[in-house]
Design an enzyme around this catalytic site. Structure first.
Site, PDB file in Angstrom:
ATOM      1  CE  LYS A 128      -4.287  -1.672   0.446  1.00 57.49           C
ATOM      2  NZ  LYS A 128      -5.450  -1.295  -0.350  1.00 57.49           N
ATOM      3  NE  ARG A 177      -7.654  -8.516  -2.319  1.00 56.22           N
ATOM      4  CZ  ARG A 177      -7.068  -7.633  -3.130  1.00 56.22           C
ATOM      5  NH1 ARG A 177      -6.209  -6.736  -2.641  1.00 56.22           N
ATOM      6  NH2 ARG A 177      -7.356  -7.629  -4.432  1.00 56.22           N
TER       7      ARG A 177
END
Length: 289
Positions: free
Chosen positions: A218, A252
């Site tokens: 991210k 995930r």
């Protein structure tokens, strides 16, 4: 099969399979169906229990994909993987109710909706599918979500939002045991919001069958550590381990093998902490006072 079966023996790792040209990390790498299938099989060999297939990028500023195009990207890969991996949990990452129904018919086990089933007809499609569902929180939409997101108390507000969506699902007839929740790391959040959510995963555990955390590669790691996408493995593993320690049901990730190792280590440490009675093993202490 209900979600709790997937992580009954500990946190499960979900491998990301983006069949898109524009996803922020691996866009364009698995557009070819054969390459996508090979990638999924490798992730399963590396320890993934779930494969999450996505045909529409939801990175900040991403352009929506027409249904026909998303369908053409996702369904052939899903059908092929259902044949090749009959015992693996297959998830489809989509906001479109039409594709939810078609994915269920093609063998999907989980509908992973970053929009929290807010599209007209999505709740009904999820209900009728019989699939498990993951509801994710997102402030705004992918085009606008990172334009100055704001909260007074991000943990409380995300929990309240998810609770409200769960009530909508319950009213429509979706059993809570079929539902996972995802606080939506990076979806309409600033760095401080993401950190607060990750530090309080336990706040979301009682809401549904389990908590899914997606924090792989991210942009928060770029903000925190000034790292480009290709150098974000280490902080992603740290977050995966912390999430597993807190009892997250599913992690995930794009980096399955490494994440499986990080999660297994975190779980072993957590089990040792829960079972060693403050450093005493069995009925006798070891070592010197």
């Amino acid at each position: 099969m209900l979600p709790h079966d997937w992580f009954a023996d500990g946190t499960a790792v979900m491998g990301v399979l983006n069949v898109t040209p524009d996803s922020f990390s691996d866009g364009g790498r698995f557009l070819d169906a054969r390459q996508a299938i090979e990638r999924a099989c490798q992730m399963v060999a590396d320890g993934a229990r779930i494969i999450d297939i996505g045909g529409e990028s939801t990175r900040p500023g991403a352009t929506p994909v027409p249904l026909e195009e998303e369908r053409a990207r996702v369904l052939p890969v899903l059908r092929a993987l259902r044949q090749a991996l009959p015992r693996v949990v297959l998830s489809v990452d989509t906001m479109k109710p039409e594709l939810m129904r078609e994915a269920a018919d093609a063998g999907a086990d989980l509908l992973n909706d970053v929009n929290g089933l807010r599209a007209p007809g999505a709740v009904e499609a999820a209900r009728d599918s019989g699939c498990a569902v993951c509801l994710m929180h997102m402030q705004g939409d992918p085009q606008t979500m990172q334009q100055a997101p704001a909260y007074e108390n991000v943990v409380d507000e995300v929990a309240d939002w998810l609770r409200a969506r769960l009530e909508v699902c319950a009213a429509a007839g979706i059993d809570r045991n079929r539902i996972l929740v995802d606080p939506g790391i990076g979806f309409g959040k600033q760095l401080a919001h993401n950190l607060s959510l990750l530090a309080h995963i336990e706040r979301f555990q009682a809401l549904a069958a389990g908590v899914l955390i997606g924090a792989s590669r991210k942009s928060m790691y770029g903000q925190l550590l000034d790292l480009p996408v290709e150098e974000r493995l280490a902080p992603g593993l740290a977050v995966a381990a912390v999430a597993a320690w807190q009892g997250a049901a599913i992690i995930r990730t794009h980096d399955v093998r490494e994440t499986v190792h990080a999660v297994a280590t975190a779980q072993a440490l957590r089990q040792a902490r829960l079972g060693d009675n403050g450093g005493r093993v069995g009925s006798r202490q070891t070592g010197e006072a």
